[in-house]
Design a protein around this motif. Sequence first.
Motif, short mmCIF file in Angstrom:
data_model
loop_
_atom_site.label_atom_id
_atom_site.label_comp_id
_atom_site.label_asym_id
_atom_site.label_seq_id
_atom_site.Cartn_x
_atom_site.Cartn_y
_atom_site.Cartn_z
N GLY A 19 0.80 -1.22 0.00
CA GLY A 19 0.00 0.00 0.00
C GLY A 19 0.83 1.27 0.00
N ARG A 357 -2.67 -6.51 7.36
CA ARG A 357 -2.59 -6.68 5.90
C ARG A 357 -3.62 -5.80 5.19
NH1 ARG A 357 -2.73 -12.13 7.69
NH2 ARG A 357 -0.72 -13.22 7.53
N GLN A 361 -3.27 -2.60 2.54
CA GLN A 361 -3.87 -2.61 1.20
C GLN A 361 -4.84 -1.46 0.97
OE1 GLN A 361 -5.37 -6.67 1.02
NE2 GLN A 361 -3.32 -7.41 1.56
#
Length: 386
Positions: A19, A357, A361
Amino acid sequence: MDIVLPGEGGRSTPYALVGQPVQPVVGARFSRIAYAAAHVVADPLAMTDPWSKPVVDWDRTMAFRHHLWRLGFRIAEAMDTSQRGMGFDWTNAQELIRRSIAEARTVEGADLASGAGTDHLAPSAARTLDDVIAAYEQQFAFIEGQGGKAIMMASRALAAVAKGPDDYARVYDRILSQASGKVILHWLGDMFDPALKGYWGSGDFEAALDTVVAIIERHAGKVEGIKISLLDAGKEVALRNRLPDGVVMFTGDDFNYPELIAGDGGRHSHALLGIFDAIAPVANAALAKLADGERAGYDALMAPTVPLSRKIFEAPTEYYKAGIVFMAWLNGHQDHFAMVGGMQSARGIRHYADVFRLADQAGLLADPELAVARMRSLCAVAGVSE
């Protein structure tokens, strides 16, 4: 940048961050009313008994509210996101409300509304509807005495005492008729609080909907809006379509908020969301796009936040507060991952790894190096080795 995280079956696997941190639009103007329900920051060094004697770090708690105000959000104060009824009692809530209202007066354009409930009255101690009314009156009097606006929270005591829809009508009619200003109502589903099962006097949604709408219609001049938290977009739209003119819908749907806020071309929802605490920078940028008529840009920013929100609010949903505070820690808004009531223990390391996670993202790790360092420390405590 890589980190080893626990995955399926408890196996540790490398994860490469992908990201790019989304930059908020400071000074943005929104076309939707956007309340963020804010968390409180515990003081772990002062808590000798975190389960029963929580201590709040007031400086960090107020600093986080300034963070939300800078990004254009209103604040829903002392709500379930602040662990009302789950480690944070009315005594602490009064201090939080008093400080937040005073702090808001120092910030140009700052706005907030505060939760008024009955949580100082144990459900088992409530014998009559008058007990519930008196408890609501006490909290309303405090908030209004501070010059604040009230959010009428759902009551465990009322759910325990009420025999049917007429009892709910009696309590809400009494409180709304006495309120000094406009009130926001809160319909909180039992996925957030099992003690609220059958709220409004029925387990049937259509019957409960009729009860709520009738109450609002009788007091339309006193109701600013209603927040519905049932995690069901269809039910929210059904209520939204029946609201009288001048009464707004505040989505509390942490699963389906992007489309509900955007609307269907005719009606839309405003927002009063716990997830905005965690996704404030991205929500800010997305709402700025929506205000500029850039629906595609709004969707592109909001869409990656939905898997993150669904993970944070997964069942048992009432423990979502742990994920909210985890995000604040990852992003440097507090120096520790400790919560009042020790609630950080309500989720496991695999849950936090998934949140990490998904936050990456969604562009929600403001400082990836800091976030990785903190996640590694949490993994180490949990026995996850590099």
